[in-house]
Design a protein around this motif. Structure first.
Motif, PDB file in Angstrom:
ATOM      1  N   ALA A  54      29.613 -14.976  -6.254  1.00 43.81           N
ATOM      2  CA  ALA A  54      28.443 -15.401  -5.490  1.00 43.81           C
ATOM      3  C   ALA A  54      27.479 -14.258  -5.204  1.00 43.81           C
ATOM      4  CB  ALA A  54      28.881 -16.048  -4.178  1.00 43.81           C
ATOM      5  N   TYR A  55      27.993 -13.030  -5.149  1.00 44.71           N
ATOM      6  CA  TYR A  55      27.117 -11.879  -4.910  1.00 44.71           C
ATOM      7  C   TYR A  55      26.018 -11.813  -5.963  1.00 44.71           C
ATOM      8  CZ  TYR A  55      25.583  -7.016  -4.592  1.00 44.71           C
ATOM      9  OH  TYR A  55      24.816  -5.880  -4.488  1.00 44.71           O
ATOM     10  N   TRP A  56      26.357 -12.185  -7.221  1.00 46.11           N
ATOM     11  CA  TRP A  56      25.409 -12.178  -8.346  1.00 46.11           C
ATOM     12  C   TRP A  56      24.821 -13.571  -8.618  1.00 46.11           C
ATOM     13  CZ3 TRP A  56      30.250  -9.811  -8.592  1.00 46.11           C
ATOM     14  CH2 TRP A  56      30.256  -8.417  -8.695  1.00 46.11           C
ATOM     15  N   GLN A  57      25.061 -14.540  -7.717  1.00 47.15           N
ATOM     16  CA  GLN A  57      24.645 -15.934  -7.934  1.00 47.15           C
ATOM     17  C   GLN A  57      25.270 -16.487  -9.226  1.00 47.15           C
ATOM     18  OE1 GLN A  57      21.917 -13.471  -7.519  1.00 47.15           O
ATOM     19  NE2 GLN A  57      22.468 -13.652  -5.369  1.00 47.15           N
ATOM     20  N   ASP A  58      26.515 -16.085  -9.480  1.00 51.80           N
ATOM     21  CA  ASP A  58      27.212 -16.457 -10.715  1.00 51.80           C
ATOM     22  C   ASP A  58      28.454 -17.289 -10.419  1.00 51.80           C
ATOM     23  OD1 ASP A  58      27.684 -16.520 -13.445  1.00 51.80           O
ATOM     24  OD2 ASP A  58      28.583 -14.532 -13.543  1.00 51.80           O
ATOM     25  N   HIS A  59      28.518 -17.881  -9.228  1.00 51.30           N
ATOM     26  CA  HIS A  59      29.721 -18.585  -8.800  1.00 51.30           C
ATOM     27  C   HIS A  59      29.770 -20.018  -9.307  1.00 51.30           C
ATOM     28  CE1 HIS A  59      26.435 -19.203  -6.090  1.00 51.30           C
ATOM     29  NE2 HIS A  59      27.052 -20.108  -5.363  1.00 51.30           N
ATOM     30  N   ASP A  69      23.351 -26.273 -10.264  1.00 48.83           N
ATOM     31  CA  ASP A  69      24.166 -26.883  -9.214  1.00 48.83           C
ATOM     32  C   ASP A  69      24.060 -26.147  -7.882  1.00 48.83           C
ATOM     33  OD1 ASP A  69      25.047 -28.715 -11.064  1.00 48.83           O
ATOM     34  OD2 ASP A  69      26.858 -27.565 -11.583  1.00 48.83           O
ATOM     35  N   GLN A  70      23.360 -25.026  -7.859  1.00 40.28           N
ATOM     36  CA  GLN A  70      23.262 -24.249  -6.629  1.00 40.28           C
ATOM     37  C   GLN A  70      22.305 -24.918  -5.646  1.00 40.28           C
ATOM     38  OE1 GLN A  70      22.867 -19.975  -7.189  1.00 40.28           O
ATOM     39  NE2 GLN A  70      23.990 -20.051  -9.146  1.00 40.28           N
ATOM     40  N   ARG A  71      22.689 -24.891  -4.382  1.00 40.05           N
ATOM     41  CA  ARG A  71      21.878 -25.532  -3.339  1.00 40.05           C
ATOM     42  C   ARG A  71      21.662 -24.622  -2.134  1.00 40.05           C
ATOM     43  NH1 ARG A  71      21.158 -28.122  -7.117  1.00 40.05           N
ATOM     44  NH2 ARG A  71      21.220 -30.399  -7.412  1.00 40.05           N
ATOM     45  N   GLU A  72      22.312 -23.469  -2.119  1.00 40.64           N
ATOM     46  CA  GLU A  72      22.217 -22.561  -0.981  1.00 40.64           C
ATOM     47  C   GLU A  72      21.941 -21.150  -1.484  1.00 40.64           C
ATOM     48  OE1 GLU A  72      24.956 -20.940   2.789  1.00 40.64           O
ATOM     49  OE2 GLU A  72      25.727 -22.487   1.436  1.00 40.64           O
ATOM     50  N   ALA A  73      21.095 -20.409  -0.746  1.00 37.39           N
ATOM     51  CA  ALA A  73      20.805 -19.018  -1.086  1.00 37.39           C
ATOM     52  C   ALA A  73      21.990 -18.160  -0.679  1.00 37.39           C
ATOM     53  CB  ALA A  73      19.548 -18.554  -0.371  1.00 37.39           C
ATOM     54  N   VAL A  74      22.583 -17.487  -1.660  1.00 40.20           N
ATOM     55  CA  VAL A  74      23.764 -16.673  -1.395  1.00 40.20           C
ATOM     56  C   VAL A  74      23.642 -15.342  -2.128  1.00 40.20           C
ATOM     57  CG1 VAL A  74      25.314 -18.640  -1.067  1.00 40.20           C
ATOM     58  CG2 VAL A  74      25.019 -17.672  -3.357  1.00 40.20           C
ATOM     59  N   GLY A  75      24.443 -14.377  -1.653  1.00 42.29           N
ATOM     60  CA  GLY A  75      24.544 -13.102  -2.347  1.00 42.29           C
ATOM     61  C   GLY A  75      23.363 -12.181  -2.112  1.00 42.29           C
TER      62      GLY A  75
END
Length: 669
Positions: free
Chosen positions: A255-260, A265-271
């Motif tokens: 998730a740090y690299w937005q690679d989770h 499918d991503q819906r939340e700002a992470v990493g």
């Protein structure tokens, strides 16, 4: 005329192509806007005369230029700290290229050409360009891996370097018409496209930006492989089986690299916040150019997540210093706020693209908030001192290790100073946009722009004293009388909206509305998507006057933001204000701002290069240490624009003020 002739000679070397899909709204290029603005023009001039030369000088003095020279000679030892230090040269060239279009400068242009020659000499025959390996392939930088691209997913930044090369090359070509840097970029891009893809080498770039860079090269050349590879890099996210999907550690689960999980499918700002916003900007590019509804749905959801749960009141993003990352929903601490300057810049890039997709003013509201507050706070008024992080409060009794109370010349990781260098002169490109007969006015910055509407030339001249004054004038000069629609943004803050969400709200919205006149006559305008829609047959001499109410507003935060409970922030126009120690008896952490406190604007031309301050009288807690007593006294209060703090020495600063005393913490030193 000679310069125009040169451009005409070079352009036919590129393919003639037709682009069928793109953003429904197109930005008016920075080259078509000439500023006369009292707020932005001095900053752009300082960027040209101070920041760019200082940046190039520091690239020389720190060994960044030497790395390219050693790579060309294939001899020596990489002499800077990080393998992405190459990008500081690229970003400064990009900023200097923007600046050349505003301030023609033969000496600067010649210096850029000499740097480009060094970059060219460092490029390997197949297009590979990465000094951290090329200097000595047997002993590359320890982040780089023994083979090319081996550690691209986590550490090497090889594709990050390439992305900034492409962005610099596009700006340089657009500003000068020269292909010397563009040709270097295209050779590297051809190698990248030949190396990576669904049926080739698989990787999701560890630090995004190559995606946006490839899109810019696609726009210049029409070469579909550039667009396809940019899309591939986004689609590759979420498919690496080397992560532990069950782990809550962002580095271990990707998730740090937005690679989770897959990007769509991503819906939340992470990493990491900068990487994330660069990714979201690239997803917007790909959604526009390929009509990818999955990516569009993803960035719409992520934008909503940021604006409702993960953005500071002054437009900063990336709350957590550990990993320079987004925190959990509503995790927006003041004492440890990170707010990297690069993240504010990335937020501008992303929100501009969201506007071009959707045509709604709320995206420009966020862009403006970031631009006027959490972004330009990152560069000092001298043009050569910077903040890497942007604090929300500084207390004499406490300062977190990530927080900076004074600006620095440069940093071992100097991504922020060079990012500022390229953003500041690009501001003219964010003012206007077009869609067929619609001309959008997004930012209120004095100057003249020449546009083409229905194949006819139209000149728009803005005259204002923004952000200090809300009186705006637009002088419309079509070559011949013609009908089109002028869409003037009516900022959310004039409509009782502190943020296009419930994350922040005005405590008592005044209800004052923006007024518009055309040729002196009041206009009963309609608002659509946050824009005043002015449709008519425009003729030479038409003047639109807009008056935006510049009320002083008190802001409260959503109750789920624990650090801001019982506190208020202050806004006037687009500016967030803070209190700083020199104006408030040497201390601000003791100030209370009760409801009903009157704050009066007052322009101070001799303070901080000219600012409107807010003045009033407030209670302040006083401690008598000899008698062990605490009392509350009335004192004069002054607030300054947040962007202008930390120019008068180290001391306390705060954005949020308690409305009343509910408790007292006793700290003994």
């Amino acid at each position: 005329m000679k310069k125009l002739f040169l451009i005409l000679l070079l352009l036919p070397a590129l393919p003639v192509w037709s682009q069928h899909r793109d953003y429904p709204i197109q930005a008016v290029p920075f080259t078509q806007v000439k500023l006369s603005d009292n707020f932005w023009l001095p900053r752009i001039k300082t960027n040209h005369t101070v920041t760019i030369p200082a940046s190039f000088e520091r690239c020389e003095n720190t060994g960044r230029v030497k790395n390219f020279e050693m790579a060309a000679a294939k001899s020596g030892k990489f002499c800077t700290v990080f393998p992405f230090d190459d990008t500081d040269i690229y970003k400064t060239i990009e900023g200097a290229s923007f600046s050349l279009s505003l301030y023609p400068d033969k000496k600067l242009e010649l210096y850029i050409d000499t740097l480009i020659m060094k970059v060219q000499a460092a490029q390997e025959p197949d297009g590979y360009l990465y000094t951290a390996r090329t200097i000595n392939p047997e002993e590359p930088h320890h982040w780089s891996g023994k083979e090319r691209w081996e550690k691209e997913r986590e550490l090497s930044h090889e594709l990050y370097n390439s992305g900034h090369l492409y962005e610099a090359a596009a700006a340089h070509y657009q500003a000068t018409g020269k292909r010397n840097l563009l040709n270097i970029a295209l050779r590297n891009a051809d190698l990248v496209c030949a190396t990576f893809g669904h049926d080739k080498k698989h990787v999701a770039p560890g630090h995004q930006v190559v995606e946006m860079g490839l899109v810019k090269l696609y726009r210049i050349t029409g070469k579909k492989e550039y667009l396809e590879t940019a899309k591939y890099f986004i689609e590759e996210r979420g498919h690496f089986d080397g992560y532990d999907a069950k782990s809550k550690d962002l580095w271990k689960n990707g998730a740090y690299w937005q690679d989770h999980i897959p990007a769509a499918d991503q819906r939340e700002a992470v990493g990491h916040a900068v990487r994330a916003a660069y990714l979201y900007a690239a997803m917007a590019d790909i959604a526009a150019l390929t009509d990818d509804k999955g990516l569009l749905n993803a960035i719409d959801s992520i934008w909503n997540n940021v604006v409702t749960k993960k953005i500071y009141v002054q437009g900063g993003i990336g709350a957590v210093g550990d990993g320079e990352r987004f925190g959990e929903n509503y995790e927006l601490p003041n004492a440890t706020a990170y707010n990297e300057t690069c993240a504010a810049i990335a937020n501008v890039y992303w929100n501009h693209r969201m506007f071009l997709l959707h045509g709604e003013s709320k995206y420009i509201d966020i862009l403006e908030k970031s631009l006027y507050n959490g972004l330009i706070s990152g560069v000092g008024m001298d043009g050569k001192s910077f903040f890497y992080t942007n604090a929300m409060e500084i207390k004499n009794s406490y300062q977190h290790k990530h927080m900076e109370a004074e600006r620095s010349g440069w940093f071992p990781c100097s991504c922020c100073p060079t990012n500022v260098t390229r953003l500041i002169p690009s501001v003219p490109g964010y003012i206007y946009a077009q869609k067929a007969n619609d001309v959008y006015v997004n930012l209120f910055i004095s100057g003249t722009s020449t546009l083409t509407v229905n194949n006819k030339q139209v000149q728009i001249e803005q005259k204002n004293n923004y952000p200090w004054d809300g009186k705006l004038a637009f002088h419309i000069t079509p070559k011949a009388t013609q009908a089109f629609t002028l869409q003037v943004r009516i900022p959310g803050w004039t409509q009782g909206q502190a943020m296009p969400s419930n994350l922040y709200a005005f405590e008592n919205a005044t209800g004052n509305k923006a007024t518009i006149t055309i040729n002196g006559k009041p206009e009963n305008y309609a608002v659509a998507n946050g824009y005043a829609v002015l449709t008519r047959k425009w003729k030479k001499g038409d003047v639109v006057e807009v008056n935006l109410p510049m009320d002083v507003q008190r802001i409260t935060a959503n109750k789920k933001v624990e650090d801001d409970l019982g506190k208020v922030a202050i806004q006037r126009g687009p500016l967030i204000y803070c209190a700083e120690w020199p104006d408030n008896n040497g201390k601000v952490s003791n100030i209370i701002l009760p409801k009903g406190t009157t704050l009066t604007p007052e322009y101070k031309g001799d303070l901080l290069n000219g600012v409107t301050v807010l003045k009033g009288e407030t209670p302040a807690v006083k401690i008598d240490s000899q008698n062990n007593t605490i009392s509350t006294v009335k004192q004069n209060f002054t607030a300054i624009p947040y962007y202008a703090w930390a120019h008068r020495g180290k001391g306390e600063m705060t954005v949020w003020f308690p409305e009343k005393i509910t408790d007292v913490s006793i700290i003994s030193k």
